[in-house]
Design an enzyme around this catalytic site. Sequence first.
Site, PDB file in Angstrom:
ATOM      1  N   ASP A  93       6.101  -9.305 -24.065  1.00  0.00           N
ATOM      2  CA  ASP A  93       7.481  -9.079 -24.480  1.00  0.00           C
ATOM      3  C   ASP A  93       7.603  -9.110 -26.006  1.00  0.00           C
ATOM      4  O   ASP A  93       8.672  -8.876 -26.555  1.00  0.00           O
ATOM      5  CB  ASP A  93       8.444 -10.065 -23.810  1.00  0.00           C
ATOM      6  N   SER A  94       6.473  -9.343 -26.671  1.00  0.00           N
ATOM      7  CA  SER A  94       6.401  -9.179 -28.126  1.00  0.00           C
ATOM      8  C   SER A  94       6.754  -7.755 -28.521  1.00  0.00           C
ATOM      9  O   SER A  94       7.060  -7.486 -29.687  1.00  0.00           O
ATOM     10  CB  SER A  94       4.989  -9.516 -28.627  1.00  0.00           C
TER      11      SER A  94
ATOM     12  N   ASP B  49       4.297  -9.335 -19.121  1.00  0.00           N
ATOM     13  CA  ASP B  49       5.199 -10.471 -19.288  1.00  0.00           C
ATOM     14  C   ASP B  49       6.464 -10.341 -18.446  1.00  0.00           C
ATOM     15  O   ASP B  49       7.092  -9.266 -18.404  1.00  0.00           O
ATOM     16  CB  ASP B  49       5.637 -10.588 -20.756  1.00  0.00           C
TER      17      ASP B  49
ATOM     18  N   LYS C 124       2.711 -12.635 -16.406  1.00  0.00           N
ATOM     19  CA  LYS C 124       2.663 -13.866 -17.200  1.00  0.00           C
ATOM     20  C   LYS C 124       4.081 -14.403 -17.360  1.00  0.00           C
ATOM     21  O   LYS C 124       5.016 -13.629 -17.574  1.00  0.00           O
ATOM     22  CB  LYS C 124       2.056 -13.610 -18.586  1.00  0.00           C
TER      23      LYS C 124
ATOM     24  N   GLU D 112       6.362 -17.872 -19.125  1.00  0.00           N
ATOM     25  CA  GLU D 112       6.331 -19.012 -20.030  1.00  0.00           C
ATOM     26  C   GLU D 112       6.883 -20.259 -19.349  1.00  0.00           C
ATOM     27  O   GLU D 112       7.805 -20.186 -18.538  1.00  0.00           O
ATOM     28  CB  GLU D 112       7.158 -18.702 -21.283  1.00  0.00           C
TER      29      GLU D 112
ATOM     30  N   GLU E 155      -0.352 -21.368 -26.887  1.00  0.00           N
ATOM     31  CA  GLU E 155       0.106 -20.786 -28.154  1.00  0.00           C
ATOM     32  C   GLU E 155       0.552 -21.862 -29.131  1.00  0.00           C
ATOM     33  O   GLU E 155       1.330 -22.751 -28.786  1.00  0.00           O
ATOM     34  CB  GLU E 155       1.260 -19.804 -27.913  1.00  0.00           C
TER      35      GLU E 155
END
Length: 278
Positions: A44-45, A83, A113, A115, A182
């Site tokens: 999602d970057s 993501d 993925k 978070e 991270e």
Amino acid sequence: MKNTVVTFQQAKAEGKKISMITAYDYSMAKLIDGAEVNAILVGDSLGMVMLGYEDTLSVTMEDMIHHTAAVSRGARNALIVSDLPFMSYQTSVYDAVVNAGRLMKEGRANAVKLEGGKRFEEHIRAIVDASIPVMGHIGMTPQSVHAFGGFKVQGRSEEAAKQLLEDALAVEQAGAFAVVLECVPAALAKLVTEKLYIPTIGIGAGADCDGQVLVYQDMLGMFKDFTPKFAKQFADAGQVIKEGVRHYIEEVQTGTFPAKEHTFKIDEEVIQKLYEQV
């Protein structure tokens, strides 16, 4: 040979480092896949490096599906991880499974993925139970940037370090096949890596992780709005692109491009008749 969640586990068992790079489109996915990277992260970057947002929070499921589908058409051997964007899984376990399924079915991802650690143990377990591989992500989780008060290193105090280790173990126990660490102190990342059976993928977490991931714009000098401390520039593709564009502009302005070899022919008699008719 196609990389899978099984090859990830084999790499950890054999002490082989795992390489992972982001990609968001077909052409870049082909280039990166051709370099034989183990995994491609459709992160999602993309909100920051492709869409120009300040952070990742505005990225939608439609954005992720669109970009993941493009990458999946370009990559053949890399494991494609996509993501789950902000608020696509936090709302409920049901939403988490449905949206993970969309990334697999519509985006053709090989894994998803998400978070968060212990708080999302139930979400991870439910997605895994739906036969969807999950990669965890703990430490500095960009979707929680406002809760953290900015992009900050996580796990420095004794209490925070203990919580991070507990989060890592919870992610593993929930069934994740790997976990991203991270912005975590290197010594703590080393400890977590030693305690887990699943591979750790570091980004700003030191060299003792089982693998590494970087945003390709950072590693190739193509994004200068913000440069993380953990990012190393391996090539200056940004400068090469600018020089190429400037050269193109110059040749357009001087008329040297397009040259004869870039044009197509037509019979002179046809052209002559057209001139005579007008």
